[in-house]
Design a protein around this motif. Sequence first.
Motif, PDB file in Angstrom:
ATOM      1  N   UNK A  34       0.843  -1.193   0.000  1.00 19.58           N
ATOM      2  CA  UNK A  34       0.000   0.000   0.000  1.00 19.58           C
ATOM      3  C   UNK A  34       0.880   1.245   0.000  1.00 19.58           C
ATOM      4  N   UNK A  35       0.492   2.199  -0.805  1.00 16.59           N
ATOM      5  CA  UNK A  35       1.294   3.408  -0.898  1.00 16.59           C
ATOM      6  C   UNK A  35       0.458   4.660  -0.882  1.00 16.59           C
ATOM      7  N   UNK A  36       1.079   5.730  -0.450  1.00 17.53           N
ATOM      8  CA  UNK A  36       0.508   7.068  -0.558  1.00 17.53           C
ATOM      9  C   UNK A  36       1.358   7.865  -1.542  1.00 17.53           C
ATOM     10  N   UNK A  37       0.700   8.486  -2.479  1.00 16.88           N
ATOM     11  CA  UNK A  37       1.337   9.344  -3.465  1.00 16.88           C
ATOM     12  C   UNK A  37       0.677  10.724  -3.374  1.00 16.88           C
ATOM     13  N   UNK A  38       1.356  11.707  -3.928  1.00 22.29           N
ATOM     14  CA  UNK A  38       0.754  13.034  -3.972  1.00 22.29           C
ATOM     15  C   UNK A  38       1.096  13.727  -5.291  1.00 22.29           C
ATOM     16  N   UNK A  39       0.203  14.620  -5.657  1.00 23.26           N
ATOM     17  CA  UNK A  39       0.411  15.399  -6.879  1.00 23.26           C
ATOM     18  C   UNK A  39       0.019  16.835  -6.618  1.00 23.26           C
ATOM     19  N   UNK A  40       0.988  17.708  -6.731  1.00 25.96           N
ATOM     20  CA  UNK A  40       0.748  19.137  -6.585  1.00 25.96           C
ATOM     21  C   UNK A  40       0.462  19.725  -7.964  1.00 25.96           C
ATOM     22  N   UNK A  41      -0.205  20.876  -8.029  1.00 28.07           N
ATOM     23  CA  UNK A  41      -0.513  21.481  -9.328  1.00 28.07           C
ATOM     24  C   UNK A  41       0.743  21.697 -10.160  1.00 28.07           C
ATOM     25  N   UNK A  42       0.703  21.244 -11.393  1.00 27.93           N
ATOM     26  CA  UNK A  42       1.822  21.437 -12.298  1.00 27.93           C
ATOM     27  C   UNK A  42       2.993  20.503 -12.075  1.00 27.93           C
ATOM     28  N   UNK A  50       5.269   4.109   1.429  1.00 27.44           N
ATOM     29  CA  UNK A  50       4.617   2.843   1.152  1.00 27.44           C
ATOM     30  C   UNK A  50       4.939   1.841   2.248  1.00 27.44           C
ATOM     31  N   UNK A  51       4.074   0.832   2.339  1.00 25.29           N
ATOM     32  CA  UNK A  51       4.245  -0.209   3.344  1.00 25.29           C
ATOM     33  C   UNK A  51       3.874  -1.534   2.710  1.00 25.29           C
ATOM     34  N   UNK A  52       4.756  -2.510   2.849  1.00 28.45           N
ATOM     35  CA  UNK A  52       4.518  -3.818   2.255  1.00 28.45           C
ATOM     36  C   UNK A  52       3.655  -4.684   3.172  1.00 28.45           C
ATOM     37  N   UNK A  53       3.281  -5.845   2.660  1.00 28.20           N
ATOM     38  CA  UNK A  53       2.554  -6.787   3.494  1.00 28.20           C
ATOM     39  C   UNK A  53       3.369  -7.236   4.693  1.00 28.20           C
ATOM     40  N   UNK A  54       4.680  -7.214   4.552  1.00 34.47           N
ATOM     41  CA  UNK A  54       5.557  -7.570   5.657  1.00 34.47           C
ATOM     42  C   UNK A  54       5.932  -6.401   6.550  1.00 34.47           C
ATOM     43  N   UNK A  55       5.244  -5.275   6.359  1.00 36.57           N
ATOM     44  CA  UNK A  55       5.393  -4.065   7.178  1.00 36.57           C
ATOM     45  C   UNK A  55       6.722  -3.348   6.969  1.00 36.57           C
ATOM     46  N   UNK A  56       7.339  -3.575   5.823  1.00 36.95           N
ATOM     47  CA  UNK A  56       8.527  -2.794   5.476  1.00 36.95           C
ATOM     48  C   UNK A  56       8.048  -1.463   4.916  1.00 36.95           C
ATOM     49  N   UNK A  93      -3.596  13.859  -2.379  1.00 39.60           N
ATOM     50  CA  UNK A  93      -2.948  12.632  -1.914  1.00 39.60           C
ATOM     51  C   UNK A  93      -3.771  11.429  -2.369  1.00 39.60           C
ATOM     52  N   UNK A  94      -3.072  10.488  -2.991  1.00 38.88           N
ATOM     53  CA  UNK A  94      -3.717   9.301  -3.533  1.00 38.88           C
ATOM     54  C   UNK A  94      -3.198   8.045  -2.824  1.00 38.88           C
ATOM     55  N   UNK A  95      -4.095   7.119  -2.639  1.00 35.32           N
ATOM     56  CA  UNK A  95      -3.759   5.817  -2.094  1.00 35.32           C
ATOM     57  C   UNK A  95      -3.630   4.826  -3.248  1.00 35.32           C
ATOM     58  N   UNK A  96      -2.667   3.934  -3.157  1.00 43.90           N
ATOM     59  CA  UNK A  96      -2.476   2.924  -4.188  1.00 43.90           C
ATOM     60  C   UNK A  96      -2.272   1.555  -3.564  1.00 43.90           C
ATOM     61  N   UNK A  97      -2.870   0.564  -4.187  1.00 44.09           N
ATOM     62  CA  UNK A  97      -2.655  -0.838  -3.807  1.00 44.09           C
ATOM     63  C   UNK A  97      -1.942  -1.539  -4.958  1.00 44.09           C
ATOM     64  N   UNK A  98      -0.938  -2.330  -4.625  1.00 44.22           N
ATOM     65  CA  UNK A  98      -0.094  -2.926  -5.659  1.00 44.22           C
ATOM     66  C   UNK A  98       0.205  -4.377  -5.279  1.00 44.22           C
ATOM     67  N   UNK A  99      -0.067  -5.280  -6.215  1.00 42.67           N
ATOM     68  CA  UNK A  99       0.299  -6.676  -5.987  1.00 42.67           C
ATOM     69  C   UNK A  99       0.471  -7.367  -7.318  1.00 42.67           C
ATOM     70  N   UNK A 100       1.608  -7.939  -7.502  1.00 46.86           N
ATOM     71  CA  UNK A 100       1.914  -8.724  -8.704  1.00 46.86           C
ATOM     72  C   UNK A 100       1.645  -7.935  -9.973  1.00 46.86           C
ATOM     73  N   UNK A 101       1.964  -6.668  -9.947  1.00 47.39           N
ATOM     74  CA  UNK A 101       1.810  -5.832 -11.127  1.00 47.39           C
ATOM     75  C   UNK A 101       0.433  -5.231 -11.308  1.00 47.39           C
ATOM     76  N   UNK A 102      -0.515  -5.647 -10.496  1.00 43.60           N
ATOM     77  CA  UNK A 102      -1.855  -5.049 -10.555  1.00 43.60           C
ATOM     78  C   UNK A 102      -1.898  -3.842  -9.622  1.00 43.60           C
ATOM     79  N   UNK A 103      -2.302  -2.710 -10.158  1.00 43.01           N
ATOM     80  CA  UNK A 103      -2.328  -1.475  -9.372  1.00 43.01           C
ATOM     81  C   UNK A 103      -3.740  -0.901  -9.341  1.00 43.01           C
ATOM     82  N   UNK A 104      -4.113  -0.421  -8.170  1.00 46.27           N
ATOM     83  CA  UNK A 104      -5.417   0.206  -7.980  1.00 46.27           C
ATOM     84  C   UNK A 104      -5.205   1.528  -7.271  1.00 46.27           C
ATOM     85  N   UNK A 105      -5.981   2.550  -7.690  1.00 47.25           N
ATOM     86  CA  UNK A 105      -5.836   3.887  -7.127  1.00 47.25           C
ATOM     87  C   UNK A 105      -7.163   4.358  -6.532  1.00 47.25           C
TER      88      UNK A 105
END
Length: 115
Positions: A34-42, A50-56, A93-105
């Motif tokens: 799971x990750x947090x991303x952000x996008x500012x104007x321009x 980000x944090x993995x399933x193993x809490x890294x 700020x956007x949340x993302x889920x990532x597993x085995x190349x599949x990404x969800x926002x």
Amino acid sequence: QVQLVESGGGLVQPGGSLRLSCAASGNFFSVYTMGWYRQAPGKQRELVAEITGGLVTKYADSVKGRFTISRDNAKKTVYLQMSSLKPEDTAVYYCKADRLGNQYWGQGAQVTVSS
């Protein structure tokens, strides 16, 4: 399929704190990175933390020591605790889920840091 819904954004003064939440639906949440991303104007969207399933965890240099990412697998929720906020933290700020190349926002949450 994973659906993500962010909440907790808003307006805060410099030096203040906010906590973002991202609630997920679907199965196997605990194994997603799971990750947090952000996008500012321009600007391009950038990784915040980000944090993995193993809490890294991993953080952008600009937020180290100020932001903390965590997850509650029982609630299928990931959090971003933000402290000592600066005007330059203003972004969507956007949340993302990532597993085995599949990404969800998620749809994004506005955070504005201003006096």
